[in-house]
Enzyme design. Structure first.
Site, PDB file in Angstrom:
ATOM      1  N   SER A 153      28.025  -1.549 -18.137  1.00 23.83           N
ATOM      2  CA  SER A 153      28.206  -0.498 -19.135  1.00 23.83           C
ATOM      3  C   SER A 153      27.627   0.828 -18.634  1.00 23.83           C
ATOM      4  O   SER A 153      27.989   1.290 -17.560  1.00 23.83           O
ATOM      5  CB  SER A 153      27.589  -0.938 -20.467  1.00 23.83           C
ATOM      6  OG  SER A 153      28.056  -0.138 -21.525  1.00 23.83           O
TER       7      SER A 153
ATOM      8  N   ASP B 263      33.881  -3.319 -21.833  1.00 23.25           N
ATOM      9  CA  ASP B 263      32.446  -3.294 -21.547  1.00 23.25           C
ATOM     10  C   ASP B 263      31.941  -4.643 -21.023  1.00 23.25           C
ATOM     11  O   ASP B 263      32.123  -5.680 -21.661  1.00 23.25           O
ATOM     12  CB  ASP B 263      31.721  -2.939 -22.847  1.00 23.25           C
ATOM     13  CG  ASP B 263      30.244  -2.644 -22.656  1.00 23.25           C
ATOM     14  OD1 ASP B 263      29.697  -2.960 -21.587  1.00 23.25           O
ATOM     15  OD2 ASP B 263      29.640  -2.089 -23.589  1.00 23.25           O
TER      16      ASP B 263
END
Length: 376
Positions: free
Chosen positions: A86, A230
């Site tokens: 991320s 993500d």
């Protein structure tokens, strides 16, 4: 890659994919075994030093500050393996290249370029893939990732070092670990685009930002478009793959090495009255789940390190600090960056994941995953 069990496969016959697949997934035994050997230190290479950068949205400014301050302290180690998930994926290339790239790392998190990341779509409907557009995130990645960056990463890759980034393949529900050095070595427009796509995907929180479609090869040989989001959906950080978590070094084997986990977020519980609005409920739920997942992964990785003679260090945003993973304002990110830099410079950031409460509980046969790291 496995075909998605439901729905229509997104065939992409015109897409170009690398000759050498840069992906590592649990179902592919050979690349997983190679990664395991690299993490545990291949024969003749000595102990492995690993730096894992977690997710955390705007709190990534803290991690960037820690790295810059660590350089200023003169005690920042050289890492053979650097990983990112991320927001940690956005910082990982600079962390991998070392202190000479600190100015670019600092600029990515503290020059105001992230303030427009949460740009509402003009018309958010249930048919839209996300609440926010990814245009500002794309611009941030485009500015940071240059041909010069890829060339420098390729040089380090050839030295045996590894830069790894995790995304989540929603079609197969697998964590995909990308060997970014292999992508950098591909170079050219295709390599540059794939590198950017992977970083963008790893930072694309589902529902907040749209997913990224990345071409891959199915088991039947067709080139398909996979939906990636993500990496934090499946793992908050990447230090030890699932296949290694329960592994123990053979008796008599040489130990050593270290794992540093830089958590771009807070780990302790925080009492507060949750507002009855949808956004407040979703944010509170996300924060609670994220903290619990991170603590659990830290506990598992710490146990692995202890069994195998690796030092295990953790840095995280102090619980008393003002932090909000979705506050990308200049003021908030600069405040976190400065806090991280000061803690990195003074050595206060890093602690052993062996708090007294956990040690007492372990002696009683109880596993504790809620305790924060002990500060040195």
């Amino acid at each position: 890659m496995a075909r998605p069990p439901e729905g229509v496969v997104r065939v992409a016959p015109g897409a170009v994919i690398p000759t050498v697949d840069p992906r590592i997934v649990a179902s592919d035994a050979a690349p997983v075994r190679l990664l395991e050997r690299q993490i545990m230190g291949e024969q003749g290479q000595g102990p492995t030093a690993i730096l894992a950068l977690s997710g955390g949205g705007a709190n990534g400014a803290y991690g960037a500050g820690v790295l810059v301050g660590w350089t200023q302290s003169g005690r920042r180690p050289d890492f053979r393996i650097v990983t990112g998930v991320s927001t940690g994926a956005l910082a990982a290339p600079f962390a991998f290249l070392g202190s000479s790239w600190d100015p670019q790392l600092a600029a990515a998190y503290s020059d105001g370029g992230a303030k427009d990341i949460l740009a509402w779509r003009q018309l958010a409907t249930f048919a839209s893939p996300s609440l926010y557009s990814s245009s500002a995130l794309r611009k941030l990645v485009d500015k940071a990732v240059t041909p010069q960056l890829l060339a420098a990463i390729a040089v380090e890759h050839d030295k045996g070092r590894r830069l790894l980034v995790a995304t989540t393949n929603l079609d197969s529900e697998e964590t995909v670990i990308w060997d970014m050095g292999l992508i950098a070595k591909q170079g050219g427009e295709q390599g540059l685009k794939l590198f950017k796509d992977v970083l963008t995907a790893s930072a694309s929180i589902p529902g907040v930002f749209p997913p990224v479609l990345i071409a891959g090869r199915a088991k039947d040989g067709r080139i398909i478009q996979e939906m990636h989001v993500d990496g934090g959906v499946n793992t908050p950080f990447l230090a030890v793959p699932e296949s290694l978590v329960l592994w123990s070094r053979p008796v008599g084997a040489v130990g050593g090495g270290s794992i540093y986990v830089l958590v771009n977020g807070q780990l302790g519980r925080r009492d507060a009255v949750t507002a009855g609005r949808l956004t407040a409920i979703l944010k509170r739920s996300y924060d609670s789940g994220s903290k619990a997942s991170t603590r659990a992964h830290l506990a598992a990785n710490a146990a692995f390190a202890q069994r195998n003679g690796l030092a295990f260090r953790v840095a995280a945003v102090p619980d008393e600090a003002q932090a909000n993973s979705l506050d990308f304002s200049d003021t908030a990110m600069r405040r976190l960056f400065d806090l991280g830099r000061e803690q990195g410079r003074t050595g206060k950031a890093w602690g052993d994941w062996k708090p007294a409460e956990a040690e007492k509980a372990a002696a009683a046969g109880i596993i504790v995953i809620d305790a924060p790291p002990a500060r040195r």
